[in-house]
Design a protein around this motif. Structure first.
Motif, PDB file in Angstrom:
ATOM      1  N   ILE A  40      34.110  46.886  37.434  1.00 23.75           N
ATOM      2  CA  ILE A  40      34.698  46.451  38.700  1.00 23.75           C
ATOM      3  C   ILE A  40      34.913  47.649  39.626  1.00 23.75           C
ATOM      4  O   ILE A  40      34.616  47.583  40.827  1.00 23.75           O
ATOM      5  CB  ILE A  40      36.028  45.706  38.445  1.00 23.75           C
ATOM      6  N   THR A  41      35.399  48.752  39.072  1.00 19.72           N
ATOM      7  CA  THR A  41      35.608  49.964  39.878  1.00 19.72           C
ATOM      8  C   THR A  41      34.302  50.428  40.502  1.00 19.72           C
ATOM      9  O   THR A  41      34.249  50.823  41.675  1.00 19.72           O
ATOM     10  CB  THR A  41      36.200  51.085  39.006  1.00 19.72           C
ATOM     11  N   ASP A  42      33.222  50.364  39.725  1.00 17.85           N
ATOM     12  CA  ASP A  42      31.925  50.836  40.180  1.00 17.85           C
ATOM     13  C   ASP A  42      31.282  49.908  41.208  1.00 17.85           C
ATOM     14  O   ASP A  42      30.666  50.366  42.168  1.00 17.85           O
ATOM     15  CB  ASP A  42      30.996  50.999  38.971  1.00 17.85           C
ATOM     16  N   ARG A  43      31.452  48.609  41.027  1.00 19.60           N
ATOM     17  CA  ARG A  43      30.673  47.652  41.824  1.00 19.60           C
ATOM     18  C   ARG A  43      31.450  46.953  42.940  1.00 19.60           C
ATOM     19  O   ARG A  43      30.842  46.425  43.864  1.00 19.60           O
ATOM     20  CB  ARG A  43      30.051  46.607  40.898  1.00 19.60           C
ATOM     21  N   VAL A  44      32.771  46.917  42.841  1.00 19.20           N
ATOM     22  CA  VAL A  44      33.574  46.228  43.860  1.00 19.20           C
ATOM     23  C   VAL A  44      34.149  47.240  44.842  1.00 19.20           C
ATOM     24  O   VAL A  44      34.872  48.156  44.453  1.00 19.20           O
ATOM     25  CB  VAL A  44      34.708  45.410  43.213  1.00 19.20           C
ATOM     26  N   GLU A  45      33.808  47.078  46.113  1.00 19.07           N
ATOM     27  CA  GLU A  45      34.335  47.954  47.158  1.00 19.07           C
ATOM     28  C   GLU A  45      35.812  47.656  47.386  1.00 19.07           C
ATOM     29  O   GLU A  45      36.658  48.527  47.284  1.00 19.07           O
ATOM     30  CB  GLU A  45      33.545  47.740  48.453  1.00 19.07           C
ATOM     31  N   GLU A  46      36.118  46.385  47.703  1.00 19.87           N
ATOM     32  CA  GLU A  46      37.514  45.983  47.880  1.00 19.87           C
ATOM     33  C   GLU A  46      37.641  44.472  47.849  1.00 19.87           C
ATOM     34  O   GLU A  46      36.661  43.734  48.035  1.00 19.87           O
ATOM     35  CB  GLU A  46      38.097  46.528  49.188  1.00 19.87           C
ATOM     36  N   VAL A  47      38.875  44.025  47.588  1.00 15.74           N
ATOM     37  CA  VAL A  47      39.204  42.603  47.569  1.00 15.74           C
ATOM     38  C   VAL A  47      40.306  42.389  48.597  1.00 15.74           C
ATOM     39  O   VAL A  47      41.329  43.081  48.570  1.00 15.74           O
ATOM     40  CB  VAL A  47      39.688  42.161  46.172  1.00 15.74           C
ATOM     41  N   ARG A  48      40.099  41.418  49.500  1.00 14.01           N
ATOM     42  CA  ARG A  48      41.101  41.174  50.545  1.00 14.01           C
ATOM     43  C   ARG A  48      41.419  39.678  50.635  1.00 14.01           C
ATOM     44  O   ARG A  48      40.508  38.846  50.606  1.00 14.01           O
ATOM     45  CB  ARG A  48      40.611  41.656  51.913  1.00 14.01           C
ATOM     46  N   LEU A  49      42.707  39.383  50.743  1.00 12.09           N
ATOM     47  CA  LEU A  49      43.140  38.023  51.049  1.00 12.09           C
ATOM     48  C   LEU A  49      43.049  37.880  52.558  1.00 12.09           C
ATOM     49  O   LEU A  49      43.846  38.457  53.305  1.00 12.09           O
ATOM     50  CB  LEU A  49      44.570  37.794  50.556  1.00 12.09           C
ATOM     51  N   GLU A  68      48.374  18.242  39.874  1.00 13.48           N
ATOM     52  CA  GLU A  68      47.740  19.083  40.886  1.00 13.48           C
ATOM     53  C   GLU A  68      48.700  19.420  42.012  1.00 13.48           C
ATOM     54  O   GLU A  68      49.682  18.709  42.263  1.00 13.48           O
ATOM     55  CB  GLU A  68      46.497  18.381  41.454  1.00 13.48           C
ATOM     56  N   ARG A  69      48.400  20.523  42.688  1.00  9.79           N
ATOM     57  CA  ARG A  69      49.231  20.965  43.810  1.00  9.79           C
ATOM     58  C   ARG A  69      48.325  21.491  44.915  1.00  9.79           C
ATOM     59  O   ARG A  69      47.704  22.549  44.784  1.00  9.79           O
ATOM     60  CB  ARG A  69      50.210  22.047  43.359  1.00  9.79           C
ATOM     61  N   PHE A  70      48.227  20.743  45.994  1.00 11.59           N
ATOM     62  CA  PHE A  70      47.458  21.140  47.165  1.00 11.59           C
ATOM     63  C   PHE A  70      48.401  21.199  48.363  1.00 11.59           C
ATOM     64  O   PHE A  70      48.613  20.196  49.045  1.00 11.59           O
ATOM     65  CB  PHE A  70      46.323  20.150  47.446  1.00 11.59           C
ATOM     66  N   ASP A  71      48.985  22.368  48.582  1.00 11.22           N
ATOM     67  CA  ASP A  71      49.855  22.537  49.748  1.00 11.22           C
ATOM     68  C   ASP A  71      49.453  23.758  50.571  1.00 11.22           C
ATOM     69  O   ASP A  71      50.156  24.152  51.501  1.00 11.22           O
ATOM     70  CB  ASP A  71      51.329  22.634  49.339  1.00 11.22           C
ATOM     71  N   CYS A  72      48.303  24.346  50.208  1.00 15.51           N
ATOM     72  CA  CYS A  72      47.763  25.489  50.937  1.00 15.51           C
ATOM     73  C   CYS A  72      46.338  25.755  50.431  1.00 15.51           C
ATOM     74  O   CYS A  72      45.920  25.181  49.425  1.00 15.51           O
ATOM     75  CB  CYS A  72      48.638  26.737  50.749  1.00 15.51           C
ATOM     76  N   ILE A  73      45.617  26.609  51.123  1.00 17.29           N
ATOM     77  CA  ILE A  73      44.293  27.056  50.680  1.00 17.29           C
ATOM     78  C   ILE A  73      44.178  28.538  51.011  1.00 17.29           C
ATOM     79  O   ILE A  73      44.469  28.956  52.140  1.00 17.29           O
ATOM     80  CB  ILE A  73      43.149  26.285  51.377  1.00 17.29           C
ATOM     81  N   PHE A  74      43.762  29.335  50.032  1.00 18.81           N
ATOM     82  CA  PHE A  74      43.577  30.774  50.227  1.00 18.81           C
ATOM     83  C   PHE A  74      42.081  31.084  50.351  1.00 18.81           C
ATOM     84  O   PHE A  74      41.264  30.481  49.667  1.00 18.81           O
ATOM     85  CB  PHE A  74      44.141  31.565  49.046  1.00 18.81           C
ATOM     86  N   PHE A  75      41.756  32.062  51.201  1.00 19.17           N
ATOM     87  CA  PHE A  75      40.387  32.565  51.336  1.00 19.17           C
ATOM     88  C   PHE A  75      40.390  34.056  51.021  1.00 19.17           C
ATOM     89  O   PHE A  75      41.037  34.838  51.720  1.00 19.17           O
ATOM     90  CB  PHE A  75      39.854  32.338  52.753  1.00 19.17           C
ATOM     91  N   VAL A  76      39.670  34.429  49.967  1.00 23.26           N
ATOM     92  CA  VAL A  76      39.586  35.838  49.550  1.00 23.26           C
ATOM     93  C   VAL A  76      38.169  36.350  49.769  1.00 23.26           C
ATOM     94  O   VAL A  76      37.198  35.648  49.478  1.00 23.26           O
ATOM     95  CB  VAL A  76      39.991  35.992  48.063  1.00 23.26           C
ATOM     96  N   GLN A  77      38.065  37.556  50.276  1.00 21.48           N
ATOM     97  CA  GLN A  77      36.760  38.195  50.484  1.00 21.48           C
ATOM     98  C   GLN A  77      36.604  39.355  49.507  1.00 21.48           C
ATOM     99  O   GLN A  77      37.486  40.211  49.411  1.00 21.48           O
ATOM    100  CB  GLN A  77      36.661  38.707  51.925  1.00 21.48           C
ATOM    101  N   VAL A  78      35.485  39.358  48.771  1.00 26.46           N
ATOM    102  CA  VAL A  78      35.192  40.434  47.822  1.00 26.46           C
ATOM    103  C   VAL A  78      33.957  41.172  48.321  1.00 26.46           C
ATOM    104  O   VAL A  78      32.858  40.614  48.339  1.00 26.46           O
ATOM    105  CB  VAL A  78      34.939  39.888  46.403  1.00 26.46           C
ATOM    106  N   SER A  79      34.145  42.406  48.745  1.00 28.67           N
ATOM    107  CA  SER A  79      33.030  43.227  49.223  1.00 28.67           C
ATOM    108  C   SER A  79      32.475  44.036  48.054  1.00 28.67           C
ATOM    109  O   SER A  79      33.226  44.749  47.383  1.00 28.67           O
ATOM    110  CB  SER A  79      33.491  44.175  50.333  1.00 28.67           C
ATOM    111  N   LEU A  80      31.179  43.906  47.820  1.00 28.11           N
ATOM    112  CA  LEU A  80      30.544  44.559  46.674  1.00 28.11           C
ATOM    113  C   LEU A  80      29.709  45.762  47.112  1.00 28.11           C
ATOM    114  O   LEU A  80      29.091  45.752  48.172  1.00 28.11           O
ATOM    115  CB  LEU A  80      29.638  43.568  45.937  1.00 28.11           C
TER     116      LEU A  80
END
Length: 242
Positions: A40-49, A68-80
């Protein structure tokens, strides 16, 4: 690169959260081995919410019950930095963030989307169980407008968080299996998925039998029988897509 979040109806409508998730947080939560941490250290640049849809940022009805619990939705970006087998990272992030989560991977000029259905763990309060993971194929950013339109908040019903997440989750599956999905008929997504998975199982069986036919150790008699089996499987596949 195509502005993904603008095209899916977030940028300019929802205020960006844009908070970095440190790799240390991932390592601690995932209890990863040293080789896994190094990868992960080698291949992942950064992870951002990047974005959070909730009652303050994008008000919709919540769906909350025993499972189940649907009261929000998160979007995460993983730059490789380099290619990565994403399934492990998907599960790590989905378990780390118990809320409904869409993951967007970026690598050069390509995108990959991932989502998962989760249920509440009845035995451990506050814990979730990741049940169904979907991930798209890698898509070139300059050729993904059609897919982004399908998951855009401008084009899907936005009555409640479950409805929005389910629409994105199902479209990710359809993109990953587009060659089969466009030939299969189903009155709803579950029928379509069942037919698609049956077709894929048969496809794998054909590949396995074909390899057996090509083995030098396979006798002529066995090859004839295997060829018949392959023909029967292909007929069943045609019944699914006809």
């Amino acid at each position: 690169m195509t502005d993904i979040f603008q095209q899916i109806g977030l940028q300019g409508i929802v205020k960006p959260y844009d908070k970095r998730i440190s790799k240390k947080e991932l390592f601690l939560h995932g209890k990863l081995s040293k080789p896994e941490r190094d990868l992960i250290t080698d291949r992942v640049e950064e992870v951002r919410l990047m974005y959070v849809l909730n009652k303050f940022t994008f008000p919709m009805e919540s769906v909350i019950n025993e499972t189940e619990r649907f009261d929000c939705i998160f979007f995460v970006q993983v730059s490789l930095r380099k290619e990565l087998v994403t399934q492990k990272m998907n599960r790590l992030l989905q378990e780390m963030i118990p809320s409904p989560l869409i993951i967007v991977y970026l690598l050069d000029n390509k995108l990959l989307f991932s989502s998962a259905k989760k249920r509440l763990n009845r035995n451990e309060q506050g814990k979730i169980v990741v049940e169904e993971c979907h991930q798209s194929e890698w898509i070139y950013a300059d050729a993904c407008d059609d897919f982004l339109e399908k998951i855009s908040l401008k084009n899907i019903p936005t009555l409640d968080y479950k409805q929005v997440y389910t629409a994105i989750h199902e479209n990710i599956y359809k993109q990953a299996n587009s060659d089969i999905v466009k030939q299969v008929e189903g009155s709803n997504f579950y029928q379509l998925k069942e037919q698609t998975e049956q077709y894929k199982l048969m496809e794998n069986e054909v590949l396995y039998l074909t390899k057996k036919i090509n083995l030098k150790s396979t006798s002529l008699k066995e090859k004839i029988e295997l060829a018949k089996n392959i023909e029967e499987i292909k007929k069943k596949q045609q019944n699914i897509i006809s």
